[in-house]
Design an enzyme around this catalytic site. Structure first.
Site, PDB file in Angstrom:
ATOM      1  N   GLU A  75       1.313  14.725 137.980  1.00 53.15           N
ATOM      2  CA  GLU A  75       1.276  13.347 138.452  1.00 53.15           C
ATOM      3  C   GLU A  75      -0.082  12.991 139.045  1.00 53.15           C
ATOM      4  O   GLU A  75      -0.775  13.835 139.616  1.00 53.15           O
ATOM      5  CB  GLU A  75       2.369  13.137 139.507  1.00 53.15           C
ATOM      6  CG  GLU A  75       2.545  11.688 139.938  1.00 53.15           C
ATOM      7  CD  GLU A  75       3.943  11.429 140.469  1.00 53.15           C
ATOM      8  OE1 GLU A  75       4.807  11.015 139.667  1.00 53.15           O
ATOM      9  OE2 GLU A  75       4.172  11.639 141.668  1.00 53.15           O
ATOM     10  N   LYS A  77      -1.340  10.477 141.867  1.00 48.47           N
ATOM     11  CA  LYS A  77      -0.864   9.605 142.941  1.00 48.47           C
ATOM     12  C   LYS A  77      -1.823   9.687 144.118  1.00 48.47           C
ATOM     13  O   LYS A  77      -2.078  10.768 144.641  1.00 48.47           O
ATOM     14  CB  LYS A  77       0.551  10.036 143.356  1.00 48.47           C
ATOM     15  CG  LYS A  77       1.124   9.241 144.520  1.00 48.47           C
ATOM     16  CD  LYS A  77       2.623   9.438 144.662  1.00 48.47           C
ATOM     17  CE  LYS A  77       3.027  10.879 144.901  1.00 48.47           C
ATOM     18  NZ  LYS A  77       4.472  10.999 145.155  1.00 48.47           N
ATOM     19  N   LYS A 137       4.624   5.323 135.822  1.00 47.28           N
ATOM     20  CA  LYS A 137       5.594   5.435 136.911  1.00 47.28           C
ATOM     21  C   LYS A 137       5.523   4.169 137.737  1.00 47.28           C
ATOM     22  O   LYS A 137       4.544   3.904 138.427  1.00 47.28           O
ATOM     23  CB  LYS A 137       5.310   6.670 137.766  1.00 47.28           C
ATOM     24  CG  LYS A 137       6.508   7.078 138.613  1.00 47.28           C
ATOM     25  CD  LYS A 137       6.297   8.445 139.217  1.00 47.28           C
ATOM     26  CE  LYS A 137       7.561   8.915 139.901  1.00 47.28           C
ATOM     27  NZ  LYS A 137       7.356  10.189 140.602  1.00 47.28           N
ATOM     28  N   GLU A 186      15.916   7.747 135.694  1.00 48.99           N
ATOM     29  CA  GLU A 186      16.050   8.524 136.930  1.00 48.99           C
ATOM     30  C   GLU A 186      17.344   8.192 137.667  1.00 48.99           C
ATOM     31  O   GLU A 186      17.657   7.016 137.899  1.00 48.99           O
ATOM     32  CB  GLU A 186      14.854   8.231 137.843  1.00 48.99           C
ATOM     33  CG  GLU A 186      14.916   8.948 139.185  1.00 48.99           C
ATOM     34  CD  GLU A 186      13.711   8.630 140.052  1.00 48.99           C
ATOM     35  OE1 GLU A 186      12.591   9.059 139.690  1.00 48.99           O
ATOM     36  OE2 GLU A 186      13.872   7.960 141.081  1.00 48.99           O
ATOM     37  N   ASN A 207      16.603  12.991 140.510  1.00 48.80           N
ATOM     38  CA  ASN A 207      15.733  13.018 141.678  1.00 48.80           C
ATOM     39  C   ASN A 207      16.471  13.725 142.808  1.00 48.80           C
ATOM     40  O   ASN A 207      17.552  13.292 143.215  1.00 48.80           O
ATOM     41  CB  ASN A 207      15.347  11.594 142.092  1.00 48.80           C
ATOM     42  CG  ASN A 207      14.169  11.571 143.035  1.00 48.80           C
ATOM     43  OD1 ASN A 207      14.070  12.403 143.941  1.00 48.80           O
ATOM     44  ND2 ASN A 207      13.271  10.621 142.845  1.00 48.80           N
ATOM     45  N   GLU A 237      13.278  16.253 139.421  1.00 49.35           N
ATOM     46  CA  GLU A 237      12.185  15.607 140.143  1.00 49.35           C
ATOM     47  C   GLU A 237      12.353  15.775 141.652  1.00 49.35           C
ATOM     48  O   GLU A 237      13.463  15.745 142.153  1.00 49.35           O
ATOM     49  CB  GLU A 237      12.145  14.107 139.826  1.00 49.35           C
ATOM     50  CG  GLU A 237      12.216  13.746 138.356  1.00 49.35           C
ATOM     51  CD  GLU A 237      12.443  12.261 138.154  1.00 49.35           C
ATOM     52  OE1 GLU A 237      12.144  11.478 139.067  1.00 49.35           O
ATOM     53  OE2 GLU A 237      12.938  11.889 137.084  1.00 49.35           O
ATOM     54  N   SER A 238      11.248  15.906 142.351  1.00 53.78           N
ATOM     55  CA  SER A 238      11.167  15.984 143.811  1.00 53.78           C
ATOM     56  C   SER A 238      11.526  17.371 144.348  1.00 53.78           C
ATOM     57  O   SER A 238      12.518  17.984 143.940  1.00 53.78           O
ATOM     58  CB  SER A 238      12.067  14.956 144.508  1.00 53.78           C
ATOM     59  OG  SER A 238      11.546  13.655 144.359  1.00 53.78           O
TER      60      SER A 238
END
Length: 284
Positions: A75, A77, A137, A186, A207, A237-238
């Site tokens: 990613e 970010k 995203k 998601e 997530n 994710e996460s």
């Protein structure tokens, strides 16, 4: 080299960060609606069809994950609502080239300006810098943003079940597929999962962050895994910051692992991804 030592910090691949609860989600979506409405007045979506990139052949993230033995989605970010700065000085082109060299399956690019310091320019620079599947995203609440994503070089869009109705998910995902884009949907819980299962979805992302408490638990991915049909590529994710977590989630059928801040919080995200993937392959 110890993966626990180098990669023990928790990541935050959720666009929401860790603060503000449901209110921040409502605020982001409300601001996004205003933003899209204004954009549409200034630059109608029909004009995007004349973009140089609009008719390019896209790369499939879903296929890349199926073919991969690592499944890493990296990613880009700069910041999030919970962290004023993750890596404000990062050069998106250099990071994209570094990620490609690392052998990631795809790259997620935050394009929200107000809350994440991202932009569509980041997406188009990443597109010019690497031949990777690129995920836009974003908090998608309009067909406009999907057409915009294609014009700026995206290969994949993210749809967040928490902010969309089943009818919107169907409409948006079918439009994306008609444009040659992959769709990552998601979900955070069982209800969101059940309303989201439809043929126009390629990947189902779980997530691990609770949107009410913002606590992260890999148990979310584990508990929902058996309810995701095999037709879909499973993405977690996460909270994924260690090799051990990825190895464990693979046993539950996950093929994709979106890693948010873990690479970006370092001075050289691409090099961090190289070392992470190298170690992941070594301990298979």
């Amino acid at each position: 080299m110890s993966s626990e030592k180098v990669y023990k910090a928790k990541s935050s691949s959720s666009p929401l960060g860790r603060s503000g609860g449901a209110n921040i989600l409502d605020k982001i979506v409300a601001d996004k609606r205003k933003e899209v409405e204004l954009k549409n007045l200034i630059f109608p979506s029909s004009q995007y069809e004349h973009s140089v990139l609009f008719n390019r052949e896209t790369f499939s993230l879903a296929q890349a994950l199926k073919d991969s033995d690592t499944g890493i989605i990296s990613e880009f970010k700069r910041r999030s609502p919970s962290k004023e700065s993750i890596n404000q000085n990062a050069n998106v082109g250099q990071v994209a080239m570094g990620y490609e060299k690392a052998g990631v399956c795809g790259m997620s690019v935050l394009t929200d300006i107000k809350y994440f310091g991202g932009s569509l320019e980041d997406l188009i620079i990443a597109r010019a810098s690497a031949q990777l599947p690129l995920l836009r995203k974003e908090f998608i609440i309009s067909e406009y943003q999907i057409i915009e994503a294609k014009a700026y070089g995206a290969d994949v869009i993210l749809l967040i079940a928490a902010v969309l109705t089943r009818e919107e998910i169907k409409k948006f995902s079918e439009l994306a597929k008609s444009l040659g884009l992959d769709v990552l949907l998601e979900v955070h819980n069982e209800d969101e999962l059940h309303k989201s299962i439809m043929p126009s979805i390629d990947m189902l992302g779980v997530n691990n962050r609770n949107l009410k408490t913002f606590e992260v638990s890999l148990e979310t991915s584990k508990s929902l895994s058996s309810q995701i049909p095999d037709d879909f590529v499973k993405v977690s994710e996460s909270g994924i910051s260690s090799i051990e977590a990825i190895k464990e989630l693979k046993t539950y059928g996950y093929k994709g692992f979106l890693i948010g801040e873990n690479f970006m919080k370092t001075d050289t995200p691409g090099e961090s991804a190289i070392q992470f993937i190298k170690y992941l392959k070594e301990i298979k």
